[in-house]
Design a protein around this motif. Structure first.
Motif, mmCIF file in Angstrom:
data_model
loop_
_atom_site.group_PDB
_atom_site.id
_atom_site.type_symbol
_atom_site.label_atom_id
_atom_site.label_comp_id
_atom_site.label_asym_id
_atom_site.label_seq_id
_atom_site.Cartn_x
_atom_site.Cartn_y
_atom_site.Cartn_z
ATOM 1 N N UNK B 122 10.746 -18.978 -8.716
ATOM 2 C CA UNK B 122 11.511 -20.149 -8.251
ATOM 3 C C UNK B 122 12.537 -19.714 -7.214
ATOM 4 N N UNK B 124 15.923 -21.490 -4.922
ATOM 5 C CA UNK B 124 16.658 -22.709 -4.598
ATOM 6 C C UNK B 124 17.069 -22.613 -3.146
ATOM 7 N N UNK B 138 15.838 -27.061 -5.969
ATOM 8 C CA UNK B 138 15.017 -26.037 -6.601
ATOM 9 C C UNK B 138 13.577 -26.185 -6.125
ATOM 10 N N UNK B 139 12.875 -25.047 -5.975
ATOM 11 C CA UNK B 139 11.469 -25.079 -5.588
ATOM 12 C C UNK B 139 10.708 -24.015 -6.390
ATOM 13 N N UNK B 140 10.146 -24.416 -7.526
ATOM 14 C CA UNK B 140 9.403 -23.467 -8.353
ATOM 15 C C UNK B 140 8.087 -23.065 -7.681
ATOM 16 N N UNK B 143 5.248 -25.506 -6.104
ATOM 17 C CA UNK B 143 5.817 -26.839 -5.827
ATOM 18 C C UNK B 143 5.495 -27.244 -4.391
#
Lengths: 310, 232
Positions: B122, B124, B138-140, B143
């Protein structure tokens, strides 16, 4: 005689100085319409909270008496007490606010600011201002909005939708734990939510000041989060993010049901706080079972590791 | 539909000569003095990224080439060019191996930006904007890209708080005439109509410099910038 004279002189001198200071003080207080920006009239800003309308001009005295000491006459967070405070008082001139009901990067609603004043900010020096009337608080909200031109150019964001909370089950807690791992909340908040994750020591806020991630394990039944204390407040915090801090928004990456599962798990990290989540966990034997993703195609058997996620 | 295609073709045909035969400002960015040496980045806290870099990557605050050249300097027309609209193409900012690609991304105000996460971790994305709105998302892994745009010109510092070594820049400009210096310090600003221009060069650590240039026709003017290196 000489010493007596000297003493008399000292007394007189002190009186004169005091009188001079008082005069200055009185003059300062009576200064006509000095707004947040010197030599500029106060903007006729309003706030609307339910049926209450706040007016900036009516908050001048309250702001100076109760807020300026920390937030500063100019609202820049550089009041005379600011040097002693950590975290630093909010800088209203940049109009970035932690506690919002609105998406990251947008202005909060008047209600959000109103709530923050009444709630105070836990783990900071911002007290609970429950001595103000609703009108006083609404006026202060309007006053805060005079410090940044954003309030004239932009509208508040649309509050995020919070769907009804599903029941707490051991499955929802287990899934919440898997999400806590997958979304890497633990990198900052720590595997047990104690705010001691591997990145915790490096965190800074947007003004480059060190900042600590929330420690879920601190506090008992009175435990509060920065932006509220209910399950809805927790849900809202990770959907909106805490702007100006390292805490991002998860609105684009997490579904409402998943978000609720995460809320349920986070409550179990509050080990000293009585909650329905801790009751459910206790009834299930006190340990969180590994999450098994029923929806995912079973290419390989779910690994035994708790919170493996995918 | 067909008519609009023809119209577009005719428009391109008439505009292209103007664009292609304009003047050009090109040159080189160098430094004087002794810059700070890049430091190796310790990614051991993120093994999935650490294993992608052998030897470890180094900090990108000051990137130099042979002959005292300076990379990652945004050279752009800050005055003199017509106000142009944002191009329709999207610019991409990629997170790969816990690094930002590119380290400095230039774009027009209101141009579409996509932020991608190619990593198994992840991130951010936290643009610490001061003139534009600051946000933090946030970008897991896996995504979808995050879409964004900025409506005010600003050099925005971008951070990932989870991985504190990750640091990049968005250069949001009011012009499409920009160039980012390569390792050999070279930059080029083509397609300039005759006129007087202010050329600004911006470096994240060394600040900004400006020079005036007058373009009279189909010519190439040479402009060089030399920044004074900071000792620390």
């Amino acid at each position: 005689m000489n010493t007596l004279k000297a003493a008399q002189f000292r007394v007189v001198f002190v009186h004169v100085v005091l009188a001079a200071l008082c005069t200055v003080r009185v003059v300062a207080q009576d200064a006509p319409d000095v707004g947040p920006h010197p030599h500029q009239p106060l903007k006729p800003m309003e706030s609307h909270i339910g049926h209450v309308t706040g007016h900036a001009k009516d908050a001048k005295t309250d702001y100076r008496r109760y807020c300026a000491g920390c937030h500063g006459d100019q609202g820049d967070g550089n009041g005379e007490n600011a040097v002693w405070l950590d975290p630093k008082p909010r800088d209203f001139t940049i109009a970035t606010f932690k506690c919002r009901s609105t998406p990251t990067g947008t202005l909060p609603t008047d209600q959000d600011l109103f709530n923050t004043i009444g709630r105070g900010v836990t783990n900071s020096n911002m007290p609970i201002w429950n001595t103000f009337t609703d009108h006083q608080r609404a006026n202060l909200v309007a006053y805060i909005k005079t410090f940044s031109p954003r309030w004239e150019k932009e509208k508040a964001g649309d509050p995020i939708n919070i769907p009804a909370e599903p029941p707490v089950t051991i499955e929802s807690i287990s899934h919440g734990k898997a999400l806590f791992t997958k979304l890497e909340c633990w990198k900052c908040h720590g595997p047990e939510g104690k705010g001691d994750g591997p990145s915790a020591a490096t965190l800074t806020d947007s003004k480059d000041q060190p900042i600590r991630p929330y420690n879920f394990a601190s506090g008992g039944d009175d435990a509060r989060f920065k932006c509220g204390s209910t399950n809805q407040d927790v849900y809202r915090i990770f959907m909106t993010g805490v702007d100006g801090t390292p805490m991002p928004s998860f609105a684009d990456t997490i579904q409402p049901n998943d978000a609720w599962d995460l809320v349920h798990f986070l409550r179990t990290l509050q080990v000293h706080r009585h909650s329905k989540e801790n009751d459910v966990l206790k009834a299930a034997g006190g340990t969180i079972p590994p999450y098994v993703d029923k929806a995912a195609p079973s290419i390989q058997p779910a690994s035994g590791a708790a919170g493996g996620g995918n | 539909m067909r008519a609009s295609k023809y119209a577009a073709a005719i428009l391109t045909a008439t505009l292209c000569p103007v664009l292609m035969f304009g003047g050009t400002v090109s040159g080189k960015v160098t430094y004087t003095g002794t810059p700070v040496k890049p430091k190796p980045i310790d990614m051991s806290k993120e093994p999935s990224c650490a294993k992608q870099h052998n030897p470890p990557v180094t900090t990108e605050t000051v990137v130099t080439g042979q002959g005292n050249t300076l990379e990652n300097v945004v050279v752009y027309i800050s005055a003199g060019a017509d106000d142009a609209n944002a191009p329709t193409q999207t610019v991409s900012f990629e997170q790969k191996g816990c690094q930002y690609l590119p380290h400095v991304l230039a774009m027009h105000t209101n141009q579409d930006l996509k932020v991608l996460n190619d990593d198994q971790t992840s991130h951010n994305i936290h643009p610490l904007a001061k003139v534009n709105r600051e946000w933090n998302k946030s970008q897991p892994p896996g995504a979808p890209p995050i879409d964004a745009k900025f409506d005010q010109p600003e050099f925005i510092s971008v951070k990932c708080n989870i991985h504190p070594w990750m640091h990049g820049w968005f250069a949001v400009l009011k012009t499409n005439h920009y160039s980012i210096s390569k390792e050999n310090g070279a930059f080029s600003l083509p397609d300039l109509k005759p006129g007087k221009y202010t050329i600004t060069a911006w470096h994240e650590d060394y600040g900004t410099q400006t020079q005036e240039v007058t373009i009279t026709g189909n010519e190439t003017k040479s402009v060089d910038f030399a920044f004074k290196a900071k000792a620390y």
